[in-house]
Design a protein around this motif. Sequence first.
Motif, PDB file in Angstrom:
ATOM      1  N   HIS A 143       6.946  25.131  17.741  1.00 48.08           N
ATOM      2  CA  HIS A 143       6.439  25.939  17.801  1.00 48.08           C
ATOM      3  C   HIS A 143       6.050  26.775  17.028  1.00 48.08           C
ATOM      4  CE1 HIS A 143       4.964  21.692  20.168  1.00 48.08           C
ATOM      5  NE2 HIS A 143       4.899  22.842  21.220  1.00 48.08           N
ATOM      6  N   SER A 144       7.019  27.403  16.961  1.00 50.09           N
ATOM      7  CA  SER A 144       7.271  29.225  16.151  1.00 50.09           C
ATOM      8  C   SER A 144       7.168  28.048  14.534  1.00 50.09           C
ATOM      9  CB  SER A 144       9.235  28.725  16.231  1.00 50.09           C
ATOM     10  OG  SER A 144       9.717  28.601  15.802  1.00 50.09           O
ATOM     11  N   HIS A 145       7.260  27.056  14.154  1.00 51.39           N
ATOM     12  CA  HIS A 145       6.876  26.660  12.403  1.00 51.39           C
ATOM     13  C   HIS A 145       5.662  25.830  12.651  1.00 51.39           C
ATOM     14  CE1 HIS A 145      11.373  27.609  11.773  1.00 51.39           C
ATOM     15  NE2 HIS A 145      11.062  27.257  13.172  1.00 51.39           N
ATOM     16  N   LYS A 146       4.793  25.742  11.408  1.00 52.54           N
ATOM     17  CA  LYS A 146       4.104  25.832  11.126  1.00 52.54           C
ATOM     18  C   LYS A 146       4.200  23.387  10.663  1.00 52.54           C
ATOM     19  CE  LYS A 146       1.636  29.026   8.405  1.00 52.54           C
ATOM     20  NZ  LYS A 146       1.400  29.677   6.890  1.00 52.54           N
ATOM     21  N   ASN A 147       3.470  23.279  11.407  1.00 55.44           N
ATOM     22  CA  ASN A 147       3.104  21.517  11.396  1.00 55.44           C
ATOM     23  C   ASN A 147       3.925  21.427   9.513  1.00 55.44           C
ATOM     24  OD1 ASN A 147       2.691  21.862  13.808  1.00 55.44           O
ATOM     25  ND2 ASN A 147       0.686  19.889  13.353  1.00 55.44           N
ATOM     26  N   LEU A 148       4.649  20.251   9.275  1.00 53.80           N
ATOM     27  CA  LEU A 148       4.848  19.811   8.140  1.00 53.80           C
ATOM     28  C   LEU A 148       3.797  19.515   7.037  1.00 53.80           C
ATOM     29  CD1 LEU A 148       7.871  18.553   9.216  1.00 53.80           C
ATOM     30  CD2 LEU A 148       7.843  21.083   8.159  1.00 53.80           C
ATOM     31  N   PHE A 149       2.689  18.512   7.535  1.00 56.50           N
ATOM     32  CA  PHE A 149       1.789  17.359   7.243  1.00 56.50           C
ATOM     33  C   PHE A 149       0.710  17.178   8.055  1.00 56.50           C
ATOM     34  CE2 PHE A 149       5.623  14.532   7.477  1.00 56.50           C
ATOM     35  CZ  PHE A 149       4.935  13.876   9.080  1.00 56.50           C
ATOM     36  N   ALA A 150      -0.178  16.438   7.617  1.00 59.24           N
ATOM     37  CA  ALA A 150      -1.797  16.168   8.476  1.00 59.24           C
ATOM     38  C   ALA A 150      -0.390  14.923   9.545  1.00 59.24           C
ATOM     39  CB  ALA A 150      -2.544  16.177   7.566  1.00 59.24           C
ATOM     40  N   PRO A 151      -1.044  14.958  10.373  1.00 62.00           N
ATOM     41  CA  PRO A 151      -1.555  13.749  11.427  1.00 62.00           C
ATOM     42  C   PRO A 151      -1.523  12.432  10.885  1.00 62.00           C
ATOM     43  CG  PRO A 151      -2.004  15.229  12.669  1.00 62.00           C
ATOM     44  CD  PRO A 151      -2.344  15.537  11.232  1.00 62.00           C
ATOM     45  N   GLY A 152      -0.622  11.524  10.884  1.00 69.28           N
ATOM     46  CA  GLY A 152      -0.544  10.168   9.783  1.00 69.28           C
ATOM     47  C   GLY A 152       0.015  10.555   8.636  1.00 69.28           C
ATOM     48  N   ALA A 153       0.171  11.419   7.865  1.00 72.59           N
ATOM     49  CA  ALA A 153       0.358  11.250   6.184  1.00 72.59           C
ATOM     50  C   ALA A 153       1.721  10.979   5.770  1.00 72.59           C
ATOM     51  CB  ALA A 153      -0.300  12.877   6.071  1.00 72.59           C
ATOM     52  N   ARG A 154       2.765  10.694   6.539  1.00 75.53           N
ATOM     53  CA  ARG A 154       4.423  10.237   5.913  1.00 75.53           C
ATOM     54  C   ARG A 154       4.490  10.506   7.753  1.00 75.53           C
ATOM     55  NH1 ARG A 154       7.689  14.178   4.619  1.00 75.53           N
ATOM     56  NH2 ARG A 154       6.785  16.341   4.762  1.00 75.53           N
ATOM     57  N   PHE A 155       6.052   9.885   6.864  1.00 74.65           N
ATOM     58  CA  PHE A 155       6.635   9.606   8.322  1.00 74.65           C
ATOM     59  C   PHE A 155       8.019  10.908   8.240  1.00 74.65           C
ATOM     60  CE2 PHE A 155      10.918   8.281   9.298  1.00 74.65           C
ATOM     61  CZ  PHE A 155      11.201   7.744  10.367  1.00 74.65           C
ATOM     62  N   ASP A 156       8.112  11.182   9.254  1.00 80.40           N
ATOM     63  CA  ASP A 156       9.111  11.853   9.301  1.00 80.40           C
ATOM     64  C   ASP A 156       9.925  12.634  10.641  1.00 80.40           C
ATOM     65  OD1 ASP A 156      10.416  15.233   7.919  1.00 80.40           O
ATOM     66  OD2 ASP A 156      10.115  15.862   9.757  1.00 80.40           O
ATOM     67  N   TYR A 157      11.585  12.141  10.389  1.00 80.77           N
ATOM     68  CA  TYR A 157      12.106  11.610  11.576  1.00 80.77           C
ATOM     69  C   TYR A 157      12.126  13.071  12.438  1.00 80.77           C
ATOM     70  CZ  TYR A 157      15.137   9.528  15.213  1.00 80.77           C
ATOM     71  OH  TYR A 157      15.967   9.780  15.870  1.00 80.77           O
ATOM     72  N   SER A 158      11.385  13.719  13.704  1.00 78.71           N
ATOM     73  CA  SER A 158      11.236  14.682  14.256  1.00 78.71           C
ATOM     74  C   SER A 158      11.289  14.861  16.126  1.00 78.71           C
ATOM     75  CB  SER A 158      10.289  15.662  14.010  1.00 78.71           C
ATOM     76  OG  SER A 158       9.827  16.901  15.201  1.00 78.71           O
ATOM     77  N   ASN A 159      13.202  14.988  16.522  1.00 75.97           N
ATOM     78  CA  ASN A 159      13.072  15.279  17.927  1.00 75.97           C
ATOM     79  C   ASN A 159      11.944  15.971  18.788  1.00 75.97           C
ATOM     80  OD1 ASN A 159      15.962  13.528  18.107  1.00 75.97           O
ATOM     81  ND2 ASN A 159      15.666  15.559  16.564  1.00 75.97           N
ATOM     82  N   THR A 160      11.145  16.863  18.373  1.00 73.02           N
ATOM     83  CA  THR A 160       9.975  16.974  18.685  1.00 73.02           C
ATOM     84  C   THR A 160       9.509  16.011  19.667  1.00 73.02           C
ATOM     85  OG1 THR A 160       9.717  19.443  17.708  1.00 73.02           O
ATOM     86  CG2 THR A 160       8.445  18.850  18.712  1.00 73.02           C
ATOM     87  N   ASN A 161       8.889  15.646  18.703  1.00 73.20           N
ATOM     88  CA  ASN A 161       7.755  14.443  19.611  1.00 73.20           C
ATOM     89  C   ASN A 161       8.458  13.671  20.876  1.00 73.20           C
ATOM     90  OD1 ASN A 161       6.463  14.127  16.835  1.00 73.20           O
ATOM     91  ND2 ASN A 161       7.700  12.497  15.479  1.00 73.20           N
ATOM     92  N   TYR A 162       9.835  13.458  20.412  1.00 69.51           N
ATOM     93  CA  TYR A 162       9.824  12.112  21.944  1.00 69.51           C
ATOM     94  C   TYR A 162      10.030  13.349  22.793  1.00 69.51           C
ATOM     95  CZ  TYR A 162      10.403   8.256  20.020  1.00 69.51           C
ATOM     96  OH  TYR A 162       9.551   6.786  19.421  1.00 69.51           O
ATOM     97  N   VAL A 163      10.705  14.685  22.322  1.00 70.25           N
ATOM     98  CA  VAL A 163      10.133  15.648  23.919  1.00 70.25           C
ATOM     99  C   VAL A 163       8.898  15.473  24.329  1.00 70.25           C
ATOM    100  CG1 VAL A 163      10.126  18.052  24.424  1.00 70.25           C
ATOM    101  CG2 VAL A 163      12.140  17.083  23.540  1.00 70.25           C
ATOM    102  N   LEU A 164       7.527  15.696  23.727  1.00 73.86           N
ATOM    103  CA  LEU A 164       6.432  15.769  24.154  1.00 73.86           C
ATOM    104  C   LEU A 164       6.723  14.274  25.174  1.00 73.86           C
ATOM    105  CD1 LEU A 164       4.473  16.989  21.235  1.00 73.86           C
ATOM    106  CD2 LEU A 164       4.623  18.182  23.135  1.00 73.86           C
ATOM    107  N   LEU A 165       6.471  13.110  24.315  1.00 72.61           N
ATOM    108  CA  LEU A 165       6.247  12.039  24.943  1.00 72.61           C
ATOM    109  C   LEU A 165       7.496  12.164  26.428  1.00 72.61           C
ATOM    110  CD1 LEU A 165       7.316   9.904  21.807  1.00 72.61           C
ATOM    111  CD2 LEU A 165       4.689   9.648  23.472  1.00 72.61           C
ATOM    112  N   GLY A 166       8.512  12.528  26.404  1.00 75.11           N
ATOM    113  CA  GLY A 166       9.424  12.363  27.999  1.00 75.11           C
ATOM    114  C   GLY A 166       8.390  13.548  28.808  1.00 75.11           C
ATOM    115  N   LEU A 167       7.595  14.430  28.172  1.00 72.69           N
ATOM    116  CA  LEU A 167       6.220  15.136  28.963  1.00 72.69           C
ATOM    117  C   LEU A 167       5.646  14.576  29.627  1.00 72.69           C
ATOM    118  CD1 LEU A 167       7.274  18.737  27.241  1.00 72.69           C
ATOM    119  CD2 LEU A 167       7.563  18.030  29.390  1.00 72.69           C
TER     120      LEU A 167
END
Length: 400
Positions: free
Chosen positions: A192-216
């Motif tokens: 969260h110290s970084h800006k998002n890379l693109f608008a949701p759904g705009a493209r694919f980008d492999y991010s481990n942050t996604n799965y930490v949120l899913l774990g929570l």
Amino acid sequence: MRPASARRLASALLALAALTPAVLAAPSVQAAPRTTVHPSVQRSADDCPLDPVLAARLDKAIEAVRKETGTPGVTVGLWMPGRGTYLRSFGVADKATGAPMRPDLFMRIGSETKTFTATAVLELVDQGLVKLDDPIGDYIRGVRNGRKITIRQLLEMRSGLFSYTFDKAFQTALLTNPTRSFTPQQLLAYSHSHKNLFAPGARFDYSNTNYVLLGLLVEKLGRMPLADFIRERVLKPSHLDHSFLPVGAEFPSPHAHGYTNQTLSGAVEDSTHWNPSWGWAAGAMISDLRDLHLWAKEAATGTLLSPATQAQRLKFIPVGDPSGLGYGLGLLTSHGWLGHNGSLPGYESVTVYLPQQDATLVILLNTDVLHNGAEPSTLFATAVTAIATPSNVYGAPSQR
């Protein structure tokens, strides 16, 4: 999962760009490979050995890749109903003692953890506790653009969230003290110290942050720790008795030692007892060959899920170039093979299932040191499938 390198689409996408025709035609070797088959994972009475000529070709190709890549040890299991079973270990599990690699060893499986976390989320979908197109912001506070990022987009790597594993402060913290523990909240703070890379759904980008949120999300809706939910709702129903999400650096015996150059100096070190808590829901799990053999088909066919939910899981988004590669809801596809790969310091793996032939391939190795920019696990999988399933070569450029 590779914290100290440049953005690595290859970690999720099988490192296709690094493959060359030379990988498909492995060079010959001068001596017979050192192989072992342990009694605890011997073939069942319903299996039969693979054709000896084909098995010999696989032996030769795998050992050639092992030597070329400098991989200390690798185990390969290939189950092809009607054709036979191939099960071999090559090289060593411990470079210090020379103990041989064995098929019964516990291994860290890195991003294959995502298949278990995704299954847990999809079970909650089947329960009606969450919908795939719900915003994550409805459940977890503080997510950048969380009111627009959906559960589906987290699962399929299209959220736009920056992966904490590429944050320099995180990399320094991990590599300065690789035995330390990280909480999910600490990991998200790096992201969260970084800006998002693109608008949701705009493209694919492999991010481990996604799965930490899913774990929570699983913990909140499942009302128990993620490790407990995965154990009770995913592992036990699937009879996976040798798999678990560790709390810290615990690693049951027997296990293989892992070797990595993801270090501050760049020198190869023994990473066996590094703490994988930084991977958590995205990559901290431990398993073995037997369990992954069972899990490959279960994940690909949706044994634990409703048909409708599994159909959503298998909506693969084309990613990468060349063609033939896609990512769904915690699963990838590579030229017909369905499953996932994994990489974290010292260990790599591939666990995939080929529906057309009811075939399963599991590859486990004790290094993540790249070879000419390619993941060694991908090179092994390409070599095996080029011989065993030439119409479905994992990780190889499409011929169409």
